[in-house]
Design a protein around this motif. Structure first.
Motif, short mmCIF file in Angstrom:
data_model
loop_
_atom_site.label_atom_id
_atom_site.label_comp_id
_atom_site.label_asym_id
_atom_site.label_seq_id
_atom_site.Cartn_x
_atom_site.Cartn_y
_atom_site.Cartn_z
N MET A 111 0.38 -16.84 -39.11
CA MET A 111 0.43 -15.68 -38.22
C MET A 111 -0.45 -14.55 -38.73
N ALA A 112 -0.37 -14.30 -40.02
CA ALA A 112 -1.06 -13.15 -40.58
C ALA A 112 -2.56 -13.41 -40.79
N GLY A 113 -2.90 -14.63 -41.13
CA GLY A 113 -4.28 -14.89 -41.53
C GLY A 113 -5.15 -15.62 -40.52
N THR A 114 -4.58 -16.02 -39.39
CA THR A 114 -5.37 -16.76 -38.41
C THR A 114 -5.03 -16.29 -37.00
N ASN A 115 -5.76 -16.80 -36.06
CA ASN A 115 -5.46 -16.55 -34.64
C ASN A 115 -5.01 -17.83 -33.96
N ILE A 116 -4.52 -18.78 -34.73
CA ILE A 116 -4.12 -20.08 -34.20
C ILE A 116 -2.90 -19.97 -33.29
N LEU A 117 -1.92 -19.18 -33.71
CA LEU A 117 -0.67 -19.07 -32.94
C LEU A 117 -0.82 -18.08 -31.79
N PRO A 118 -0.28 -18.43 -30.62
CA PRO A 118 -0.32 -17.48 -29.51
C PRO A 118 0.58 -16.28 -29.79
#
Length: 157
Positions: A111-118
């Motif tokens: 969540m904090a380090g990527t934009n993978i999760l919507p």
């Protein structure tokens, strides 16, 4: 390489080299996690993220090389009767709570380090979840020390 971890330990207990190394590494990682928490309090979020993520990924390595093989070899075969002896109980609780802490940590890092999760799967109250993870990880660190004691010190005392 795995036989390297099965050599006699260096802390003077009945532990293997891998168990002694893991205890030392986990202790240092615990110090690093609290240091990372202090970095967040100082609003040094990038350093905080690097510190916490490094610990998280190092822990995945230690789980794969030391803890999981040991758990598979010593606890899983005795699983139906695990909660009858402290030797198994401490390790089973440590393993279960440790798995939750590691998965939560990986989720937080995603969540904090990527934009993978919507956006719908992201936490809204960061501080609460980060503190919960730190408390959870502290319990896991203490139960890991308890597992080390039950497995490698108590049987000989």
């Amino acid at each position: 390489m795995l036989s390297f971890f099965q050599m006699k330990g260096f802390l003077g207990t009945g532990a293997t080299f891998g168990a002694d190394l893991n205890l030392l590494v986990q202790t240092l990682m615990g110090v690093a996690l609290f240091t990372g928490g202090l970095l967040a309090r100082q609003r040094r979020y990038k350093a905080h993220g690097i510190c916490q993520t490094t610990v998280l990924l190092l822990n995945v390595l230690m789980i794969a090389l030391v803890m999981w093989p040991s758990f598979q070899q010593q606890v899983v075969p005795a699983f139906p009767r695990v909660f009858r002896r402290r030797y198994y109980t401490v390790a089973a609780i440590h393993g279960a709570v440790g798995m939750v802490a590691e998965i939560l940590g990986l989720y937080i890092a995603l969540m904090a380090g990527t934009n993978i999760l919507p956006q719908s799967l992201r936490f809204k109250r960061w501080k609460v979840w980060m503190r919960a993870e730190l408390i959870l990880w502290s319990f896991v660190l203490l139960s890991g020390a308890g597992t080390y004691y039950a497995w490698y010190i108590a049987p000989f005392s």
